[in-house]
Design a protein around this motif. Sequence first.
Motif, PDB file in Angstrom:
ATOM      1  N   SER A   1       7.295   8.984  17.248  1.00 36.93           N
ATOM      2  CA  SER A   1       6.287   8.302  18.127  1.00 36.93           C
ATOM      3  C   SER A   1       6.546   6.870  18.616  1.00 36.93           C
ATOM      4  N   ARG A   2       5.797   6.338  19.512  1.00 36.77           N
ATOM      5  CA  ARG A   2       6.098   5.012  20.021  1.00 36.77           C
ATOM      6  C   ARG A   2       5.702   3.626  18.848  1.00 36.77           C
ATOM      7  N   LEU A   3       5.042   4.001  17.802  1.00 37.33           N
ATOM      8  CA  LEU A   3       4.616   3.223  16.671  1.00 37.33           C
ATOM      9  C   LEU A   3       5.715   3.466  15.563  1.00 37.33           C
ATOM     10  N   ASN A   4       6.413   4.574  15.591  1.00 42.20           N
ATOM     11  CA  ASN A   4       6.945   4.912  14.401  1.00 42.20           C
ATOM     12  C   ASN A   4       8.640   5.678  14.818  1.00 42.20           C
ATOM     13  N   LYS A   5       9.461   4.738  15.434  1.00 38.12           N
ATOM     14  CA  LYS A   5      10.680   5.293  16.192  1.00 38.12           C
ATOM     15  C   LYS A   5      11.681   5.000  15.209  1.00 38.12           C
ATOM     16  N   THR A   6      12.493   6.251  15.416  1.00 39.39           N
ATOM     17  CA  THR A   6      13.684   6.370  14.299  1.00 39.39           C
ATOM     18  C   THR A   6      15.011   6.301  15.125  1.00 39.39           C
ATOM     19  N   TYR A   7      15.978   5.464  14.985  1.00 39.57           N
ATOM     20  CA  TYR A   7      17.240   5.297  15.592  1.00 39.57           C
ATOM     21  C   TYR A   7      18.155   6.196  15.040  1.00 39.57           C
ATOM     22  N   ILE A   8      18.933   7.119  15.534  1.00 35.91           N
ATOM     23  CA  ILE A   8      20.091   7.826  14.708  1.00 35.91           C
ATOM     24  C   ILE A   8      21.270   7.298  15.545  1.00 35.91           C
ATOM     25  N   HIS A   9      22.077   6.771  14.770  1.00 38.33           N
ATOM     26  CA  HIS A   9      23.467   6.457  15.205  1.00 38.33           C
ATOM     27  C   HIS A   9      24.384   7.442  15.179  1.00 38.33           C
TER      28      HIS A   9
END
Length: 324
Positions: A19-27
Amino acid sequence: MSAPLLQVEGAKKVFKTGSRLNKTYIHAVNGVSFTVHAGETLGIVGESGCGKSTVGRLILRLTELTEGEIRYEGMSLSKMKPKELRKFRRQLQCVFQDPYASLNPRMSVGKAIAEPMVVHDKISWKEALKKAEELLVTVGLGREAAALYPHEFSGGQRQRIAIARALALNPKLIVADEAVSALDVSIQAQIVNLLSDLQHRTNVSYLFISHNLSIVRHISDRVAVMYLGRIVELADKDSLYDTPQHPYTQALLSSVPEPEVDSARERILLTGEVPNAAHPPSGCAFHPRCPYVQDRCRAEEPVLKEVGKGHYASCHFIENHLSN
């Protein structure tokens, strides 16, 4: 040696989820660099989730780069506008894992192969269909196949059709992403031999992405081993398979069945799971599973460096663990 056909420099791809408030970044891809020369096959291997398919999609511009540069014949693919990129589409083609999913079930095989020629070469359907029939013969199917539909063929035959379509525009580079993994072993051999024969005839280059180490050795000139979005070893196939330098490569190759019992490698069993790409470990990405891990591995990321002529590996202690 002439200038490379394809240059990938520091390619990175980060996917954003949540979500906008809980973003996860996958490399997914993290600083990958390599070259492919005209008439060469570069194999990319690694476990599922290592980022090898994403690399292929980045090259084809099916997925956009987060960072880095991809050059084709010296021109930046990553910076091309859609109209300019369209001219290069004909030179960069692909063969996907599932040929049935990549073929239009409502379009005859002949039309599926002819359509790119009508669009890019601006020729008539009649002329394009004639060339499509010739391509079907080239890949081992008869001219009569042009009138049939994808569901009327076996998996191996559909992959031959996908290859014929990829060849329709006389490309210089074909990205083959797990192109034989869904096929029976005997059919795999036929498709790989077909790709090799076509390369000898047309001098096309391949980026051959697969988890099958035996097939990659058979078809490739050089091989890159990926782990968690990074290339950990890159060398010509004989050097890599005969004298693997990185602990991960050694573990992968130890699992390949050998035809001779006496020549079988001692199996190296890795402990633990592949780390989460959303939360990669510090230092060397492989250190949580490495049998030779030391404190430096946990703190400092190794650089891909030359450890032999044309042989590159990213490990702090290659000399140490090879002597153990």
